[in-house]
Structure formats: C-alpha cells, structure tokens
Design an enzyme around this catalytic site. Structure first.
Site, PDB file in Angstrom:
ATOM      1  N   GLY A  40      11.809   6.206   0.015  1.00  0.00           N
ATOM      2  CA  GLY A  40      10.968   5.302  -0.763  1.00  0.00           C
ATOM      3  C   GLY A  40       9.995   6.107  -1.596  1.00  0.00           C
ATOM      4  O   GLY A  40       8.862   5.709  -1.837  1.00  0.00           O
ATOM      5  N   GLY A  77       8.052   4.903  -4.973  1.00  0.00           N
ATOM      6  CA  GLY A  77       7.161   3.751  -4.905  1.00  0.00           C
ATOM      7  C   GLY A  77       5.693   4.109  -4.993  1.00  0.00           C
ATOM      8  O   GLY A  77       5.317   5.271  -5.177  1.00  0.00           O
ATOM      9  N   GLY A  88       4.966   6.268  -2.006  1.00  0.00           N
ATOM     10  CA  GLY A  88       5.843   7.426  -1.985  1.00  0.00           C
ATOM     11  C   GLY A  88       5.462   8.522  -2.956  1.00  0.00           C
ATOM     12  O   GLY A  88       5.511   9.715  -2.613  1.00  0.00           O
ATOM     13  N   ARG A  91       2.239  -5.478  -0.489  1.00  0.00           N
ATOM     14  CA  ARG A  91       1.561  -6.775  -0.406  1.00  0.00           C
ATOM     15  C   ARG A  91       0.984  -7.160  -1.756  1.00  0.00           C
ATOM     16  O   ARG A  91       0.554  -6.331  -2.544  1.00  0.00           O
ATOM     17  CB  ARG A  91       0.421  -6.725   0.622  1.00  0.00           C
ATOM     18  CG  ARG A  91       0.890  -6.864   2.046  1.00  0.00           C
ATOM     19  CD  ARG A  91      -0.204  -7.413   2.918  1.00  0.00           C
ATOM     20  NE  ARG A  91      -1.331  -6.495   3.047  1.00  0.00           N
ATOM     21  CZ  ARG A  91      -2.534  -6.858   3.474  1.00  0.00           C
ATOM     22  NH1 ARG A  91      -2.775  -8.121   3.758  1.00  0.00           N
ATOM     23  NH2 ARG A  91      -3.492  -5.980   3.593  1.00  0.00           N
ATOM     24  N   ASN A 151      11.322  -6.279   4.246  1.00  0.00           N
ATOM     25  CA  ASN A 151      11.161  -4.921   4.746  1.00  0.00           C
ATOM     26  C   ASN A 151      11.905  -4.661   6.051  1.00  0.00           C
ATOM     27  O   ASN A 151      12.314  -3.526   6.325  1.00  0.00           O
ATOM     28  CB  ASN A 151       9.676  -4.599   4.916  1.00  0.00           C
ATOM     29  CG  ASN A 151       8.975  -4.426   3.584  1.00  0.00           C
ATOM     30  OD1 ASN A 151       9.618  -4.458   2.531  1.00  0.00           O
ATOM     31  ND2 ASN A 151       7.668  -4.256   3.601  1.00  0.00           N
ATOM     32  N   SER A 203       6.409   1.385   6.546  1.00  0.00           N
ATOM     33  CA  SER A 203       6.788   0.074   6.011  1.00  0.00           C
ATOM     34  C   SER A 203       6.230  -1.050   6.876  1.00  0.00           C
ATOM     35  O   SER A 203       6.465  -1.096   8.088  1.00  0.00           O
ATOM     36  CB  SER A 203       8.317  -0.043   5.949  1.00  0.00           C
ATOM     37  OG  SER A 203       8.884   1.033   5.246  1.00  0.00           O
ATOM     38  N   ASN A 204       5.523  -1.960   6.241  1.00  0.00           N
ATOM     39  CA  ASN A 204       4.920  -3.080   6.951  1.00  0.00           C
ATOM     40  C   ASN A 204       5.889  -4.240   7.116  1.00  0.00           C
ATOM     41  O   ASN A 204       6.823  -4.383   6.317  1.00  0.00           O
ATOM     42  CB  ASN A 204       3.676  -3.559   6.194  1.00  0.00           C
ATOM     43  CG  ASN A 204       2.446  -2.760   6.568  1.00  0.00           C
ATOM     44  OD1 ASN A 204       2.218  -2.466   7.739  1.00  0.00           O
ATOM     45  ND2 ASN A 204       1.654  -2.397   5.565  1.00  0.00           N
ATOM     46  N   ASP A 212      -5.988   3.092   9.459  1.00  0.00           N
ATOM     47  CA  ASP A 212      -7.043   2.366  10.163  1.00  0.00           C
ATOM     48  C   ASP A 212      -8.114   3.326  10.667  1.00  0.00           C
ATOM     49  O   ASP A 212      -9.313   3.028  10.624  1.00  0.00           O
ATOM     50  CB  ASP A 212      -6.447   1.574  11.336  1.00  0.00           C
ATOM     51  CG  ASP A 212      -5.388   0.588  10.894  1.00  0.00           C
ATOM     52  OD1 ASP A 212      -5.560   0.005   9.812  1.00  0.00           O
ATOM     53  OD2 ASP A 212      -4.399   0.404  11.622  1.00  0.00           O
ATOM     54  N   HIS A 237      -1.319  -2.733  13.752  1.00  0.00           N
ATOM     55  CA  HIS A 237      -1.631  -2.351  12.372  1.00  0.00           C
ATOM     56  C   HIS A 237      -1.623  -3.571  11.463  1.00  0.00           C
ATOM     57  O   HIS A 237      -1.022  -3.560  10.388  1.00  0.00           O
ATOM     58  CB  HIS A 237      -0.626  -1.308  11.890  1.00  0.00           C
ATOM     59  CG  HIS A 237      -0.918  -0.738  10.532  1.00  0.00           C
ATOM     60  ND1 HIS A 237      -2.118  -0.147  10.211  1.00  0.00           N
ATOM     61  CD2 HIS A 237      -0.159  -0.690   9.400  1.00  0.00           C
ATOM     62  CE1 HIS A 237      -2.091   0.257   8.947  1.00  0.00           C
ATOM     63  NE2 HIS A 237      -0.925  -0.066   8.427  1.00  0.00           N
TER      64      HIS A 237
END
Length: 404
Positions: free
Chosen positions: A92, A95, A98, A165, A178, A202-203, A234, A261
């Site tokens: 990725g 992106g 990335g 998002r 995803n 990846s979420n 976080d 997360h």
C-alpha cells in the site's frame, strides 16, 4: 526504554571493530557496511544536510552505541559500523500513509532493501525515493502478479493498504473494504515470507489483526509473536498531548496506551505516565477524550481531504525501527502493540511488549496493576466493544474460508 524509542529514529544497529564483524553482523551477509569514524557523523548519516535527528535523539544514539561498545571488548567508540541488512516491504506504498512511511523507512540505516507494493502508481513513488542518497535499494511492484516477488525473503512486512476514513466515518465503517484487502495480502505473506514480522496498520486494527491471525492459522504458519497491530500512534499522541498540557520535555514523556485502536478501546494509562505527574480529574477526562478521538480531530481538520496520514506514517516508522532494532539484537526495546495476549480474558489486547529477534519476548502485564478508578472503569467499558470487534474479524476470516 520507550523514551529512547520515542525520539525519531534510533539507530541501535550492528557494531563491529575494524575488519572483525560481531556475531550479529555475521548473521546477515548481504548488508551494506557504513562506518562511523566519529560520533559526530551520526547526526548526518541519513544523507540530509540538515539535522534529521533532534539534539536529544543524537544523545540517545550515542548512549546506545557506547553501551554496545562496553558490552563488546572488540568494539570502540571511535570505530562504529552499521550493517544495513534488513528487507522491508510496504504493501500500500502509493497511498496517503504509504508514501511518507516509505520516505521515513528509506532514511533508516538498518534497511538494505525497501520493496514498495501497490495496485497502481507505485513506480513513480519508487523512482522518487530512489534519488535519496541513503543506502537502501528501492524496488517497485505493481498488482497481484508481482506481489509474491515483492515479499520474497522479506524480514518485515508493513501493511497500510486500504481506504482511509472520511468525515463521519468510523473505523468500523471501513471493515467491509479493508477486511478483504488484508485477507488477500496476508495470504500472500503466508505463502512467501511466513517468518517475517507483520505490522498491520489497515483499520479497523481491532478486527484486521484477528483476520490476519485466522488466515495465517488456515495456512499453517501462524506465529503470534510476529503479528502486530500498530497502535503506536495512540502512544505518540498521548506523549505529545501530555507533554503540551504539563509543559514537559517531550523526549522524557512515556504514556502506556492499552486496549485497542478505536474510540473507547483506546485507554491511555495516565497514572502510569513517566515522569510521574499529577492530573486533575478534568485533565484526565479531557486528555483521554482527545487521545481517543485524535484521528477524528485530523479527519475533521482536513475537511474531507484525508485522514491522519503523516502522524500515522511517523508512528509506523517508529514501530518499524523498534522492530528492526530488536531483530538486530538490541535487548532493550519496548513498544505498545495490539497482539495475541493473556493479560485479559480477550484473545487480543494492546499493551507494552518487549521485542526481540523472535518477535514478542514478553508482555508487560504490570501496567494493568494499580489502576485508578477512572482507568478501571475505562478498561471494563472497552472490553465489551473490543470483544465484538475481535469476534467480527474472526467470523469474517472463517466465513471467507468456508465460501472460498
């Protein structure tokens, strides 16, 4: 410890004296040797004329080198050598996360080969990065036909692939897209580099890590010590926000963040902050809410133009550098990560872990002892949501196995 790893990149790599390589360097023969005749060269090693490393970071690096020199009588501080010997793949890489991640990884002196994969537009990224005068060699791979070649003999695989998002979206809204992307990529990892460290960005991480685990189990190559959900952002946010609020020197601040997360599953343990600091009830509430909603803060600020790509890239690079240091033999590497765990009744949980050559060496369960009433309530509340996210990921992977 964590304060050291929080400071940009810490080199902490293989050291040898003269022509005699250390046992660590002998284990990697394909690397690139870079010699430091003076510790003053550490700051400029990345190839940038301006300082990439902060003053505090450079001091930490010198301490790391001096410690290794003391532990190895054949090594002196006047002849330090770095072995850039690890292969890293970013899946990725074209992106929003990335690209900046690839740039930061290109700057690491521990990386000899950087493999960039995406379904499109990755050739330009690789060409651009290849002009940077740092040691690692960059190669590009486009589309599923080249994925196996990208992963061959890789030491660490980092997966930021997927859709970002947008305003109004939660991490869970990303699941349907995803989840499938992660499943496909992990299948390729299992087939081509099953012994690699796997970093999942990846979420929703709370679900994609369990998906990855199930796919690896189905392939018969699951090693829970080498599968990581990257929750470092976080911690980065917690350290930054606490330092700002309490006017602390950022390099000294370390706040463990546990749970998951996403939203309320992110629980900063402010009572465990180092250095020790006192928070009012209002500060605890405000800081916790801001850390939990840091991603939303960025999404809204970008007004539909993106998500937290730059800070995520930095956090991912920090975690990668910690993994490489551990692989290289550093025995003092700690990071928070979402991993298979027994510190709670949940099968996966984010907490501080000690990293080593084989992955997770230890999970630091003591962070969950002596919590405040606020933190205890937060821990119990997050378990309900985290349990559902984990089960959702497992169910997806098992369903896909049945219908495949």
């Amino acid at each position: 410890m964590a304060a050291t790893s929080a400071s940009a990149f810490s080199i902490g790599s293989t050291i040898s004296h003269g022509s005699k390589a250390s046992p660590l360097s002998q284990s990697k023969t394909c690397g690139m040797n870079i010699s430091f005749n003076s510790q003053n060269n550490i700051k400029s090693f990345t190839g940038l004329k301006s300082s990439f490393l902060a003053k505090e970071s450079t001091a930490a690096l010198r301490y790391s080198f001096s410690q290794k020199s003391q532990n190895n009588p054949r090594t002196s501080s006047s002849a330090l050598q770095i072995m850039a010997s690890f292969k890293v793949a970013i899946l990725g890489a074209a992106g929003g996360i990335g690209q900046p991640l690839a740039l930061l990884v290109k700057m690491s002196p521990l990386v000899s080969d950087l493999h960039l994969y995406d379904i499109a537009n990755v050739k330009g990224v690789a060409a651009d990065l290849s002009h940077c005068n740092t040691p690692s060699k960059v190669r590009d791979f486009t589309g599923s036909d080249e994925l196996a070649s990208c992963l061959k003999d890789v030491d660490v695989v980092v997966i930021p692939a997927g859709v970002p998002r947008k305003p109004g979206m939660t991490r869970d809204d990303l699941f349907n897209i995803n989840a499938g992307i992660v499943r496909t990529l992990i299948e390729a990892v299992a087939d081509n580099c099953p012994d690699a460290f796997i970093h999942i960005i990846s979420n929703p991480v709370n679900s994609t890590v369990p998906i990855a685990a199930e796919v690896l189990k189905q392939k018969g190559v699951y090693n829970p010590k080498k599968l990581f959900g990257v929750t470092t952002l976080d911690v980065v946010r917690a350290n930054t926000f606490v330092a700002e609020k309490k006017n602390l020197k950022l390099i000294d601040v370390d706040v463990p963040v546990v749970g998951g997360h996403a939203g309320i599953t992110i629980l900063p343990l402010l009572s465990k902050t180092k250095p020790s600091v006192t928070f009012s009830d209002q500060e605890v509430n405000d800081l916790t809410a801001r850390i939990q909603n840091g991603g939303t803060e960025v999404v809204e600020a970008k007004a539909g133009a993106g998500s937290a790509t730059l800070s995520m890239a930095y956090a991912a690079a920090r975690f990668l550098e910690s993994s490489l240091r551990a692989l290289d033999g550093d025995s003092d590497v700690y990071e928070c990560s979402f991993v298979q765990s027994e510190v709670t009744e949940l099968p996966f949980f984010a907490s501080r872990v000690k990293l080593g050559k084989q992955g997770v060496e230890a999970i630091i369960s003591s962070d969950l002892e002596g919590l405040t009433e606020f933190e205890v309530k937060g821990l119990e509340a997050l378990k309900v949501e985290l349990k559902g996210s984990i089960e959702k990921g497992v169910a997806f992977a098992q369903k896909e196995k049945v219908t495949a």
